[in-house]
Scaffold this motif. Sequence first.
Motif, mmCIF file in Angstrom:
data_model
loop_
_atom_site.group_PDB
_atom_site.id
_atom_site.type_symbol
_atom_site.label_atom_id
_atom_site.label_comp_id
_atom_site.label_asym_id
_atom_site.label_seq_id
_atom_site.Cartn_x
_atom_site.Cartn_y
_atom_site.Cartn_z
ATOM 1 N N ASN A 4 0.199 -1.409 0.389
ATOM 2 C CA ASN A 4 0.042 -0.469 -0.484
ATOM 3 C C ASN A 4 0.302 0.871 0.382
ATOM 4 O O ASN A 4 0.584 1.822 0.719
ATOM 5 C CB ASN A 4 -1.489 0.195 1.456
ATOM 6 C CG ASN A 4 -1.798 -0.821 0.635
ATOM 7 O OD1 ASN A 4 -2.405 -1.302 0.206
ATOM 8 N ND2 ASN A 4 -2.305 -1.906 2.462
ATOM 9 N N PHE A 5 2.071 1.282 -0.988
ATOM 10 C CA PHE A 5 2.510 2.549 -1.092
ATOM 11 C C PHE A 5 3.402 2.838 -2.151
ATOM 12 O O PHE A 5 2.963 1.770 -2.880
ATOM 13 C CB PHE A 5 4.160 2.431 0.150
ATOM 14 C CG PHE A 5 5.263 3.175 0.085
ATOM 15 C CD1 PHE A 5 4.530 4.069 0.771
ATOM 16 C CD2 PHE A 5 6.504 3.017 -0.607
ATOM 17 C CE1 PHE A 5 5.450 5.235 0.697
ATOM 18 C CE2 PHE A 5 8.055 4.072 -0.214
ATOM 19 C CZ PHE A 5 7.081 5.545 -0.102
ATOM 20 N N ASP A 6 3.224 3.944 -2.833
ATOM 21 C CA ASP A 6 3.498 4.621 -4.456
ATOM 22 C C ASP A 6 4.965 4.246 -4.337
ATOM 23 O O ASP A 6 4.650 4.883 -5.226
ATOM 24 C CB ASP A 6 2.153 5.430 -4.719
ATOM 25 C CG ASP A 6 2.054 6.350 -4.399
ATOM 26 O OD1 ASP A 6 3.646 6.799 -3.686
ATOM 27 O OD2 ASP A 6 1.124 7.528 -4.268
ATOM 28 N N TRP A 7 5.801 5.095 -3.618
ATOM 29 C CA TRP A 7 6.778 5.697 -3.392
ATOM 30 C C TRP A 7 7.163 7.032 -3.093
ATOM 31 O O TRP A 7 8.537 7.285 -3.537
ATOM 32 C CB TRP A 7 7.712 4.961 -4.801
ATOM 33 C CG TRP A 7 8.284 3.200 -4.927
ATOM 34 C CD1 TRP A 7 7.216 2.860 -5.578
ATOM 35 C CD2 TRP A 7 8.416 2.659 -3.632
ATOM 36 N NE1 TRP A 7 7.485 1.341 -4.582
ATOM 37 C CE2 TRP A 7 8.516 1.100 -3.596
ATOM 38 C CE3 TRP A 7 9.081 2.413 -2.271
ATOM 39 C CZ2 TRP A 7 8.788 0.252 -2.779
ATOM 40 C CZ3 TRP A 7 9.622 1.749 -2.043
ATOM 41 C CH2 TRP A 7 9.482 0.688 -2.177
ATOM 42 N N ILE A 8 5.594 7.497 -3.438
ATOM 43 C CA ILE A 8 5.950 8.982 -3.545
ATOM 44 C C ILE A 8 5.337 9.923 -2.808
ATOM 45 O O ILE A 8 5.372 10.341 -1.468
ATOM 46 C CB ILE A 8 5.091 9.872 -4.856
ATOM 47 C CG1 ILE A 8 5.582 8.479 -5.843
ATOM 48 C CG2 ILE A 8 4.638 10.830 -5.114
ATOM 49 C CD1 ILE A 8 5.094 9.120 -7.379
ATOM 50 N N SER A 9 3.890 8.802 -1.570
ATOM 51 C CA SER A 9 3.180 9.408 -0.829
ATOM 52 C C SER A 9 3.034 8.095 0.245
ATOM 53 O O SER A 9 3.185 7.039 -0.598
ATOM 54 C CB SER A 9 2.010 9.829 -1.127
ATOM 55 O OG SER A 9 1.167 9.447 -2.128
ATOM 56 N N ALA A 10 2.763 8.225 1.155
ATOM 57 C CA ALA A 10 2.260 7.261 2.136
ATOM 58 C C ALA A 10 0.739 7.808 2.838
ATOM 59 O O ALA A 10 0.658 8.516 2.735
ATOM 60 C CB ALA A 10 3.553 7.246 3.251
ATOM 61 N N ASN A 11 0.803 6.452 3.269
ATOM 62 C CA ASN A 11 -1.283 6.459 3.530
ATOM 63 C C ASN A 11 -1.054 5.616 5.507
ATOM 64 O O ASN A 11 -0.090 5.259 5.186
ATOM 65 C CB ASN A 11 -1.904 6.282 2.571
ATOM 66 C CG ASN A 11 -2.059 4.951 3.013
ATOM 67 O OD1 ASN A 11 -1.949 4.190 2.994
ATOM 68 N ND2 ASN A 11 -2.193 4.794 0.833
ATOM 69 N N GLU A 12 -2.254 5.629 6.019
ATOM 70 C CA GLU A 12 -2.060 5.341 7.284
ATOM 71 C C GLU A 12 -1.760 3.391 7.330
ATOM 72 O O GLU A 12 -1.097 2.516 8.263
ATOM 73 C CB GLU A 12 -3.317 4.913 7.941
ATOM 74 C CG GLU A 12 -3.616 6.446 8.796
ATOM 75 C CD GLU A 12 -1.989 6.427 9.934
ATOM 76 O OE1 GLU A 12 -1.961 5.797 10.307
ATOM 77 O OE2 GLU A 12 -1.700 7.399 9.607
ATOM 78 N N SER A 13 -1.865 2.531 5.752
ATOM 79 C CA SER A 13 -1.814 1.628 5.665
ATOM 80 C C SER A 13 -0.660 1.137 4.740
ATOM 81 O O SER A 13 -0.670 -0.059 5.150
ATOM 82 C CB SER A 13 -3.246 1.204 4.698
ATOM 83 O OG SER A 13 -3.555 1.480 3.423
ATOM 84 N N SER A 14 0.236 2.016 4.824
ATOM 85 C CA SER A 14 0.965 1.646 3.675
ATOM 86 C C SER A 14 2.304 0.858 5.038
ATOM 87 O O SER A 14 2.193 2.022 6.059
ATOM 88 C CB SER A 14 1.969 3.176 3.227
ATOM 89 O OG SER A 14 1.365 3.745 2.753
#
Length: 149
Positions: free
Chosen positions: A94-104
């Motif tokens: 759950n990580f796109d290498w640019i931004s993160a969220n609580e589930s990253s």
Amino acid sequence: MKSEWRDYLVSLGFADPLLERAEEVVHFFTDIVRIKPTRLFVSEYRDNDGPVFNSLWLFSEDLICEAKDFFQQDRFDCIPLRNSMTGWEIVARNFDWISANESSRVTLTITFKHEVYGILQASGQNCLALVELLRSYIVPNLPPQEVRS
């Protein structure tokens, strides 16, 4: 302790006495071992009760230092940054290498000579800090690979 490191720790959820303990660990490495760290990172993961902090890492120009289970005990080690790493593996969810969220989630495993491993974990916004460590300290210090034809 540098104010940006303190701010980083607070952003992860550190409060006293955990902040005080982190300062003691930094003091050990800077004043007793006399390294000059340029980056601090906390390896952590999330469980049902919230964040679990398992290691505090300090990076300098030529060393990687870890305080394992730092809130419970003094268990410190350092390894040379250059000429000791043999590779790395990163696993992300759950990580796109640019931004993160609580589930990253990101886990970086660094392989060193003599079957020594460093495992750094991150969740949420801390994933971005871990990727920056990979970019700034790990990749540039890997030995050049032999090209075989």
